[in-house]
Design an enzyme around this catalytic site. Structure first.
Site, PDB file in Angstrom:
ATOM      1  N   TRP A 101      47.779  38.027  36.938  1.00 27.22           N
ATOM      2  CA  TRP A 101      46.764  37.854  37.986  1.00 27.22           C
ATOM      3  C   TRP A 101      46.632  36.418  38.465  1.00 27.22           C
ATOM      4  CZ3 TRP A 101      46.372  41.996  40.401  1.00 27.22           C
ATOM      5  CH2 TRP A 101      46.338  43.231  39.755  1.00 27.22           C
ATOM      6  N   ASP A 165      38.483  33.827  38.197  1.00 28.99           N
ATOM      7  CA  ASP A 165      38.604  35.287  38.302  1.00 28.99           C
ATOM      8  C   ASP A 165      38.146  35.889  36.975  1.00 28.99           C
ATOM      9  OD1 ASP A 165      39.395  37.925  38.395  1.00 28.99           O
ATOM     10  OD2 ASP A 165      41.507  37.519  38.865  1.00 28.99           O
ATOM     11  N   LYS A 189      36.665  47.080  36.692  1.00 27.91           N
ATOM     12  CA  LYS A 189      37.105  46.880  35.310  1.00 27.91           C
ATOM     13  C   LYS A 189      35.928  47.063  34.350  1.00 27.91           C
ATOM     14  CE  LYS A 189      41.063  45.973  37.020  1.00 27.91           C
ATOM     15  NZ  LYS A 189      41.631  44.724  37.433  1.00 27.91           N
TER      16      LYS A 189
HETATM   17  C1  PLP Z   1      42.526  44.165  38.432  1.00 25.72           C
HETATM   18  C2  PLP Z   1      42.480  42.701  38.564  1.00 25.72           C
HETATM   19  C3  PLP Z   1      42.645  42.070  39.809  1.00 25.72           C
HETATM   20  C4  PLP Z   1      42.974  42.825  41.074  1.00 25.72           C
HETATM   21  O1  PLP Z   1      41.927  43.574  41.486  1.00 25.72           O
HETATM   22  P1  PLP Z   1      41.962  44.517  42.782  1.00 25.72           P
HETATM   23  O2  PLP Z   1      40.516  44.821  42.947  1.00 25.72           O
HETATM   24  O3  PLP Z   1      42.807  45.695  42.458  1.00 25.72           O
HETATM   25  O4  PLP Z   1      42.498  43.712  43.919  1.00 25.72           O
HETATM   26  C5  PLP Z   1      42.525  40.699  39.860  1.00 25.72           C
HETATM   27  N1  PLP Z   1      42.264  39.983  38.750  1.00 25.72           N
HETATM   28  C6  PLP Z   1      42.112  40.559  37.537  1.00 25.72           C
HETATM   29  C7  PLP Z   1      41.851  39.711  36.355  1.00 25.72           C
HETATM   30  C8  PLP Z   1      42.202  41.934  37.406  1.00 25.72           C
HETATM   31  O5  PLP Z   1      42.057  42.504  36.206  1.00 25.72           O
END
Ligand code: PLP
Length: 354
Positions: A101, A165, A189
């Site tokens: 990511w 993030d 998540k």
């Molecule tokens: C799943 C995830 C993403 C991407 O998320 P989307 O909503 O599918 O664009 C980005 N960063 C992390 C850490 C993730 O687990």
């Protein structure tokens, strides 16, 4: 009703109490004689809900009044673009890349401005002294690499603004938000259904991206409109509201953290005490408390492992297609009991096939 133990990485398990409330409230929400899916987002009832959800996030993290909590669509991926767009007035971003990511975020930022690499490592998080931020305006990192099972257990100290993030460890432990400029998290998540991304941004960073920035890519648009410049993802926000209340009732982020330590320890012990039957090659101190990745020494047994687990109602333990192997995601809604069941299964499977 048959419910499995769900170790999916995202979208992922939701607390059963939350699902029950949704079920109960679906046909007549807040006495409106209609569901939350069918009413105006401008209604008093929904306006109250979106406001309350922001307040609950602030309360759970202890966020002070220097910050705004925004509700955005477009997922984590859109944040990969919105972060550099909104922060480029500070200068270029320095990206700490240590998994899928953060690598994607760096690649996307490079399309927008001149992104740089703060550090690039694998199977671990960078050491604080490895992070190179000279000449950069902000430092970007991913607190939990969902695919690779790597988590920061420290907050980088930097003269730059910090952007993070937190998609896969959002509200899973106490965080001192005052150390950050921007935090974002895709809800699917650890915080609710897909379609919603929470952004926590320091107010002084708003409104600096310039007139040419498209309206919906400017954080200021959301801050000025209670995240309702256009129609927000009403159902996702409603469910996130219930999840936030659930976390609070359980004992807040401290309790989520306590459970995460317990759950992750159950699985890592099963791996480490398997005599090499299972292995995890992430640096021990940097292992994720949310996504436990592991491999079987004999990869030919992987399919059987997955099938046998399923027979015991242990679902979604297959690793991400990019890295293979196994992955058990043990987010807030995954119980200690379910995790114990998986750990017991892993031990039995290792004895039977070792
Ligand atoms: C799943 C995830 C993403 C991407 O998320 P989307 O909503 O599918 O664009 C980005 N960063 C992390 C850490 C993730 O687990």
């Amino acid at each position: 009703m048959h419910r499995v133990f769900n170790f999916a990485a995202g979208p992922s398990a939701l607390p059963i109490e939350v699902l029950k409330t949704i079920h109960e409230e679906l046909f007549d929400w807040k006495g409106m004689g209609a569901s939350v899916l069918e009413i105006s987002h401008r209604s008093k009832q929904f306006t109250e809900t979106i406001e309350e959800t922001g307040e609950l996030i602030k309360e759970l993290y202890g966020i002070n009044s220097d910050y705004e909590v925004l509700f955005v669509q477009g997922g984590g991926h859109l944040q990969f673009a919105m972060i550099p767009l909104n922060l480029q007035f500070l200068g270029r971003g320095a990206y700490a890349v240590n998994g899928v990511w953060s690598a994607k975020a760096f690649k996307e930022a490079s399309k927008i401005s001149q992104a740089g690499i703060a550090a690039q490592v694998e199977k671990r998080v960078p050491l604080e002294e490895e992070l190179k931020t000279e000449g950069a305006g902000f430092l970007y990192y991913c607190s939990n690499e969902t695919v690779n099972g790597i988590q920061y257990h420290y907050v980088p100290k930097s003269k730059c603004v910090l952007a993070c993030d937190m998609s896969s460890d959002f509200l899973s432990k106490p965080v001192d938000v005052s150390k950050y400029g921007v935090i974002f998290a895709g809800a699917q998540k650890n915080f609710g259904p897909a379609g919603l991304t929470v952004v926590i941004v320091r107010k002084d960073l708003l409104g600096k991206c310039g007139e040419s920035t498209p309206t919906m890519l400017d954080y200021q648009t959301y801050a000025k409109s209670l995240s309702m410049f256009n129609t927000p993802p009403v159902f996702s926000i409603y469910v996130a509201n219930l999840v936030a209340k659930w976390i609070k009732k359980q004992g807040g982020v401290e309790e989520m953290y306590r459970r995460s330590l317990l759950k992750s320890e159950l699985l890592y012990s099963a791996i480490d005490q398997s005599g090499g039957f299972y292995y995890n090659d992430v640096k021990k101190e940097d292992r994720s408390l949310m996504n436990v990745v592991f491999n079987l020494k004999n990869p030919e047994l992987e399919q059987e492992f997955i099938e046998s687990a399923k027979k015991e109602d242990l679902f979604n333990v297959k690793g991400h297609r990019i890295v293979g192997g196994m992955r058990a995601s043990i987010y807030n809604a995954v119980s200690v009991e379910g995790t114990q069941k998986l750990a017991d299964f892993m031990k039995r499977f290792a004895i039977e096939h070792g």
